[in-house]
Structures are given as structure tokens and as C-alpha cells.
Design a protein around this motif. Structure first.
Motif: not given
Length: 293
Positions: A40-56, A59-61
Motif C-alpha cells: 500500500l505504501s508503494e501504491v501511494l507513491n506511484s503513478e497508479i494513484m493517478e489512474n484509479l477512480n475516486k472511490m478506489e 478505499n486505498i487511503y
């Protein structure tokens, strides 16, 4: 927001769920259908977060902060400041090495003992790939590209200012006026070549690094550092040498220079692996120390 609207916002990735025991997010790459598992910590600092919808993203946060080990608001602000300091330092290093190697490249040198023609910047330019790789690893593709464009824009401004200075009237009787103009015109042409090769090769390097990172689930740092640098230096050497020296050197000499540059830069690609691991370790240690103060 409806579920349909949320789906429309997905462009590259889709959140499938979580693995609680390992604190992992299960992500699907939409283009290929491949499923990857990332901390999860790596997801938050990656480009993946920019390509998820608001609900996703929500949920990650929510999942991240519900683990019990999340940082406080104060710690997050402190980390944010520390991260930006590192980002600025890496940007300055990228700019310094890039400008120096670009200007130094105006002078081809002949190593008689080895029978090869190279430029002084050949030995330091590979460090720019290492810096861009570190930016990619720690700040993501988007911020790495911003650093590349910042260095490119700075170089372009230097070219314009230097070239413009040749049109200014020189001091009467100053013997260096004509040599100065000749040198600046030559430097400007080389800077143009370095700008084009830098912009192309560094973006390719960044893109390949991120793609290899996705394919290997963020493992094998040595592999993505070497492969991304390898392809980038080959493209960079061909683009730079032909733009900078075509017409002023024979084609065989240009090709020999390209081959030598590629060989030297590939060697540096091997050596870049150890600094990459060391820098990543120092970065994590620095961030951890800054959070505990």
C-alpha cells in the motif's frame, strides 16, 4: 458519484482488493489484464494513484490508515518537506551534470593510445540516467518527467542567451570577439544536439524503467536500471553524434565515436546498479529518520 462514473475514470489500473495479512493492494493492469500485488505504501507513491477512480483512491487511503501504523498529519507534512528537498537536490544534480556534459561535448578528444575519439562528457553523462532512475523510483514517472523537462528548458534558455550574445557589438580592438562568436555558435549547435538527444533518451529511459517495474512487480531493481539505461544510451549516442558532428566529421569517425560512447556508457550502466541500491537505502533511511524527529 455513480459506479458508472467511477469506472470511466480508470485509464490504466483497476483496484481488485487487498491482502490483509501482507498489507498488499491487488491491482489489475487494464491493458493486459495482468494482476499485480503491491504494498500500500508503494501504491501511494506511484503513478497508479493517478489512474484509479475516486472511490478506489478513497478505499486505498482508508485501508492504509486503518492499519494502525500510518503516519500522523504532522509526520506526513514533515515527510512531504523532506521528500521535496531530495527532489530538488536530484534536480540540481541532473541539471549540473547535463549542462556540463553538453558544453564539454563541444570538444572531441582523441586518445592516441586507444585510437578512439570521444568527448569529455561521455564519462559523466551516464550519471544523468542514474539520477532520472532515482527520480522514477522515489517520485514516480510524472515527477521524473517534470525534472527532465526542467533540465531541457534550462538548457534551451542557455542556448538562446548564448546565441543572442553573438549579435551584440564587441569592444573595438578586442581580439577575442571573432573567436568568441565562433566558439559560441559551435557550442550552441552542440547544445541543440544534446537537448534533442537528452529529451528523447531520458523519456525513453523513464518509460522503460516504469514498464519493467510493472512487469516485475517492483522487483529486480538491477534489471530495470540496466535495461532502461542500455536502450537509452544507444539512442542517445546515435541522435547526439549525428546532430552535433554531421558535416564536420567523416561518417566513419562519427560511427566510431558512437560505438565507443555506447561501450563506455554501457559499462557505466553496470556501475549505476550499486549506487541505485545505495541511494534507495539512504533515501528510505533519511525519510524514516525525518519522520521520527
Amino acid at each position: 458519484m455513480t459506479a458508472y462514473e467511477g469506472e470511466l475514470e480508470n485509464s490504466k489500473y483497476k483496484l481488485l482488493g487487498f491482502e490483509n495479512n501482507k498489507n498488499l493492494a491487488v491491482i489489475m493492469i487494464i491493458a493486459t489484464g495482468k494482476v499485480i500485488k503491491i504494498k500500500l505504501s508503494e501504491v501511494l507513491n506511484s503513478e497508479i494513484m493517478e489512474n484509479l477512480n475516486k472511490m478506489e483512491v478513497k478505499n486505498i487511503y482508508k485501508k492504509f490508515y486503518s492499519q494502525g501504523g500510518a503516519l500522523t498529519a504532522y509526520d506526513l507534512n514533515d515527510r512531504h518537506e523532506s521528500s521535496w528537498m531530495i527532489y530538488i537536490i536530484l534536480n540540481l544534480l541532473l541539471f549540473t551534470f547535463y549542462i556540463f556534459t553538453s558544453i564539454a561535448a563541444t570538444k572531441p578528444i582523441y586518445l592516441e593510445s586507444l585510437g578512439i575519439i570521444i568527448t569529455p562528457g561521455t564519462f559523466l553523462y551516464p550519471l544523468t540516467f542514474l539520477i532520472v532512475d532515482l527520480l522514477n523510483e522515489n517520485f514516480g514517472l510524472r515527477l521524473a518527467r517534470k525534472a527532465i523537462f526542467f533540465a531541457f528548458a534550462s538548457n534551451a534558455m542557455i542556448i538562446i542567451l548564448l546565441y543572442g550574445s553573438t549579435f551584440l557589438p564587441g569592444l573595438p580592438g578586442w581580439k577575442l570577439d571573432t573567436p568568441y562568436n565562433d566558439v559560441i555558435i559551435h557550442v550552441s549547435s552542440v547544445l541543440v544536439a544534446s537537448s534533442v538527444s537528452f529529451l528523447v533518451s531520458e523519456n525513453i529511459n523513464s518509460y522503460l524503467l516504469c514498464k519493467i517495474k510493472e512487469l516485475t512487480n517492483s522487483r529486480f531493481l538491477f534489471l530495470r536500471i540496466f535495461l532502461s539505461t542500455l536502450f537509452a544510451v544507444i539512442i542517445d549516442s546515435f541522435v547526439f553524434c549525428y546532430i552535433a558532428f554531421y558535416g564536420s566529421m567523416q561518417n566513419n569517425d562519427i560511427l566510431n565515436m558512437i560505438y565507443v560512447q555506447i561501450a563506455i556508457k554501457v559499462c557505466f550502466a553496470f556501475f549505476n546498479i550499486l549506487p541505485a541500491y545505495g541511494a534507495r537505502s539512504l533515501f528510505k533511511r533519511y525519510m524514516t529518520d525525518s519522520q521520527t524527529k
